[in-house]
Scaffold this active site. Sequence first.
Site, PDB file in Angstrom:
ATOM      1  N   SER A 124     -34.350  -1.143 -26.237  1.00 21.59           N
ATOM      2  CA  SER A 124     -33.666   0.143 -26.114  1.00 21.59           C
ATOM      3  C   SER A 124     -32.585   0.086 -25.041  1.00 21.59           C
ATOM      4  O   SER A 124     -31.751   0.974 -24.966  1.00 21.59           O
ATOM      5  CB  SER A 124     -34.654   1.273 -25.846  1.00 21.59           C
ATOM      6  OG  SER A 124     -35.705   0.850 -25.040  1.00 21.59           O
ATOM      7  N   HIS A 145     -32.486  -0.813 -33.445  1.00 24.52           N
ATOM      8  CA  HIS A 145     -33.097   0.145 -32.523  1.00 24.52           C
ATOM      9  C   HIS A 145     -33.700   1.326 -33.269  1.00 24.52           C
ATOM     10  O   HIS A 145     -32.990   2.163 -33.822  1.00 24.52           O
ATOM     11  CB  HIS A 145     -32.032   0.621 -31.513  1.00 24.52           C
ATOM     12  CG  HIS A 145     -32.563   1.535 -30.472  1.00 24.52           C
ATOM     13  ND1 HIS A 145     -31.904   2.666 -30.040  1.00 24.52           N
ATOM     14  CD2 HIS A 145     -33.716   1.492 -29.766  1.00 24.52           C
ATOM     15  CE1 HIS A 145     -32.624   3.270 -29.127  1.00 24.52           C
ATOM     16  NE2 HIS A 145     -33.722   2.587 -28.933  1.00 24.52           N
ATOM     17  N   GLU A 157     -30.487   2.371 -35.392  1.00 22.21           N
ATOM     18  CA  GLU A 157     -29.163   1.871 -34.997  1.00 22.21           C
ATOM     19  C   GLU A 157     -29.176   0.351 -35.162  1.00 22.21           C
ATOM     20  O   GLU A 157     -30.055  -0.319 -34.617  1.00 22.21           O
ATOM     21  CB  GLU A 157     -28.876   2.229 -33.530  1.00 22.21           C
ATOM     22  CG  GLU A 157     -28.763   3.733 -33.298  1.00 22.21           C
ATOM     23  CD  GLU A 157     -28.636   4.125 -31.829  1.00 22.21           C
ATOM     24  OE1 GLU A 157     -28.057   5.189 -31.551  1.00 22.21           O
ATOM     25  OE2 GLU A 157     -29.131   3.384 -30.948  1.00 22.21           O
ATOM     26  N   ASN A 201     -28.629   7.399 -27.324  1.00 17.64           N
ATOM     27  CA  ASN A 201     -29.057   7.472 -25.923  1.00 17.64           C
ATOM     28  C   ASN A 201     -27.846   7.568 -24.995  1.00 17.64           C
ATOM     29  O   ASN A 201     -27.866   8.278 -23.993  1.00 17.64           O
ATOM     30  CB  ASN A 201     -29.922   6.268 -25.541  1.00 17.64           C
ATOM     31  CG  ASN A 201     -31.293   6.356 -26.190  1.00 17.64           C
ATOM     32  OD1 ASN A 201     -31.686   7.412 -26.679  1.00 17.64           O
ATOM     33  ND2 ASN A 201     -32.026   5.261 -26.213  1.00 17.64           N
TER      34      ASN A 201
HETATM   35  P1  NAI Z   1     -45.761  -1.552 -26.050  1.00 18.94           P
HETATM   36  O1  NAI Z   1     -46.074  -1.916 -24.651  1.00 18.94           O
HETATM   37  O2  NAI Z   1     -46.505  -0.459 -26.719  1.00 18.94           O
HETATM   38  O3  NAI Z   1     -45.921  -2.864 -26.967  1.00 18.94           O
HETATM   39  C1  NAI Z   1     -45.444  -4.124 -26.622  1.00 18.94           C
HETATM   40  C2  NAI Z   1     -46.357  -5.181 -27.213  1.00 18.94           C
HETATM   41  O4  NAI Z   1     -45.733  -6.460 -27.046  1.00 18.94           O
HETATM   42  C3  NAI Z   1     -47.722  -5.272 -26.531  1.00 18.94           C
HETATM   43  O5  NAI Z   1     -48.749  -5.171 -27.501  1.00 18.94           O
HETATM   44  C4  NAI Z   1     -47.722  -6.632 -25.865  1.00 18.94           C
HETATM   45  O6  NAI Z   1     -48.978  -7.256 -25.803  1.00 18.94           O
HETATM   46  C5  NAI Z   1     -46.776  -7.390 -26.778  1.00 18.94           C
HETATM   47  N1  NAI Z   1     -46.215  -8.593 -26.170  1.00 18.94           N
HETATM   48  C6  NAI Z   1     -45.838  -8.801 -24.899  1.00 18.94           C
HETATM   49  N2  NAI Z   1     -45.375 -10.060 -24.744  1.00 18.94           N
HETATM   50  C7  NAI Z   1     -45.456 -10.653 -25.958  1.00 18.94           C
HETATM   51  C8  NAI Z   1     -45.118 -11.944 -26.445  1.00 18.94           C
HETATM   52  N3  NAI Z   1     -44.614 -12.889 -25.647  1.00 18.94           N
HETATM   53  N4  NAI Z   1     -45.345 -12.223 -27.752  1.00 18.94           N
HETATM   54  C9  NAI Z   1     -45.864 -11.289 -28.571  1.00 18.94           C
HETATM   55  N5  NAI Z   1     -46.184 -10.034 -28.157  1.00 18.94           N
HETATM   56  C10 NAI Z   1     -45.979  -9.729 -26.874  1.00 18.94           C
HETATM   57  O7  NAI Z   1     -44.178  -1.288 -26.067  1.00 18.94           O
HETATM   58  P2  NAI Z   1     -43.321  -0.424 -27.103  1.00 18.94           P
HETATM   59  O8  NAI Z   1     -43.189   0.961 -26.608  1.00 18.94           O
HETATM   60  O9  NAI Z   1     -43.801  -0.686 -28.478  1.00 18.94           O
HETATM   61  O10 NAI Z   1     -41.882  -1.106 -26.914  1.00 18.94           O
HETATM   62  C11 NAI Z   1     -41.543  -2.319 -27.533  1.00 18.94           C
HETATM   63  C12 NAI Z   1     -40.021  -2.448 -27.553  1.00 18.94           C
HETATM   64  O11 NAI Z   1     -39.455  -1.359 -28.276  1.00 18.94           O
HETATM   65  C13 NAI Z   1     -39.382  -2.427 -26.177  1.00 18.94           C
HETATM   66  O12 NAI Z   1     -38.279  -3.296 -26.174  1.00 18.94           O
HETATM   67  C14 NAI Z   1     -38.909  -0.982 -26.045  1.00 18.94           C
HETATM   68  O13 NAI Z   1     -37.824  -0.827 -25.179  1.00 18.94           O
HETATM   69  C15 NAI Z   1     -38.492  -0.687 -27.476  1.00 18.94           C
HETATM   70  N6  NAI Z   1     -38.461   0.720 -27.858  1.00 18.94           N
HETATM   71  C16 NAI Z   1     -39.457   1.568 -27.479  1.00 18.94           C
HETATM   72  C17 NAI Z   1     -39.410   2.909 -27.824  1.00 18.94           C
HETATM   73  C18 NAI Z   1     -40.519   3.845 -27.423  1.00 18.94           C
HETATM   74  O14 NAI Z   1     -40.335   5.073 -27.582  1.00 18.94           O
HETATM   75  N7  NAI Z   1     -41.636   3.348 -26.921  1.00 18.94           N
HETATM   76  C19 NAI Z   1     -38.272   3.457 -28.616  1.00 18.94           C
HETATM   77  C20 NAI Z   1     -37.305   2.453 -29.007  1.00 18.94           C
HETATM   78  C21 NAI Z   1     -37.390   1.150 -28.616  1.00 18.94           C
END
Ligand code: NAI
Length: 393
Positions: A124, A145, A157, A201
Amino acid sequence: MVVENVKNIVVIGAGLMGHNVAQIALMTGYKVTLVDIKDEFINNGVAKIDEGLKKLEAKGRLGEGVSASDVMGRLKTNLDLTSAVKDADFVLEAVVERMDIKKDVFKTCDVNAPPHCILATNTSTMSITDIATATNRADKVIGMHFFNPPILMRLIEVIAGEKTSDEAMEIGVKVSESLPCLKGKRFVAKVLKDRPGFIVNRLNAPVGIYRSYITDYAYEKGIPWEQIDADTGGIMPMPPYVLADYVGLDTSYHAANYYAETLHPDFKPGKVTTMMIKEGKLGRKTGQGYYDWSKGRPEPDMSKKAGLLDLELIMAIRLNEGCRLIEEGVVTGWKVIDDANMAGMNTPGPFGAGKNNWEKYTKKLDEFVEKSGREYLRPCELMRTGKFVKMKK
Ligand code: NAI
């Protein structure tokens, strides 16, 4: 490669975003492999996908004769990224928002995935161009995104890094368009330049500069937050200070610092936010922010207004930022900005009202900059001259 050849999608990260993206990719008909670093994270993600699909099956929303277990039958899991991407046509990375981890993941994908495979990141805040430097296929690296949750938010996006090919963008757009959304037609916005905040954003980020100014001013004068919330006249689903608590003060604090580093120092978090972060008052998640959340969602008394918050000024700030997105070449016209904002935030973008009010809005911004010293909010050329009105939509 053409989109018809995309059959196997690997989703990396089974968290909040990853599991949901995997679910909609399965619903489209792709074969999906979900990857994470621990069994428990994968199991959690799989359980949520299964639960989501079963609910849809019960409502008859998976399609004629399609069961949740049919759809789940196309899902594989893997703890080993190296082998997971061996047959991948398209990878969507949704791991934690850390550049070092994302670069590691992209490097492994680049070395092990077939040469035709597109690598997409759901970052993001990070630069797609920068992430792509971890690979030898920067032409096949894109941003994709999603908004949270992807199954309900219409917007995706698709972002071009500096070296992204038109072909990779096209495939990214088509794959995105193929993913179902339960709240209407999927809207895919092409982001032609890799700039902070992409479209939606970024459009809304500078409102934070104004909000921070008001917050510090109100604190100094002892004006209660609920009176500023009352200034909105109840037209928002959540008034600004309730919303800030709901999102979490830490989240907006990090975003403000990010924009301060990448766009302009005026984005730096204000005194009150910084103080509240130090005191651990992060909003809903800690039970205390601008409001007390210990007894549930606060219901501010909307009867007494502070007369501080100027909603037209907010529109002016967003119009100015939208014009900057056009000036910087992030988009080629204004319509995609308004459409993206509606699809990603469920609120109208600034250009509808801006076409008729840009002169008034320009004056307002100039006056506010004189008063506040927040130079970033000075109207850009495209807004000041109103030339955007005559440009193609
Ligand atoms: P989250 O913390 O819920 O999930 C991330 C997952 O990635 C975890 O399960 C973790 O164990 C896993 N992980 C970490 N290192 C890893 C690796 N080396 N290999 C495989 N898996 C790995 O985070 P979330 O919220 O799902 O965010 C994920 C991405 O999406 C981030 O880049 C965030 O900025 C982006 N994003 C998040 C939004 C939101 O509202 N939460 C909205 C739009 C984008």
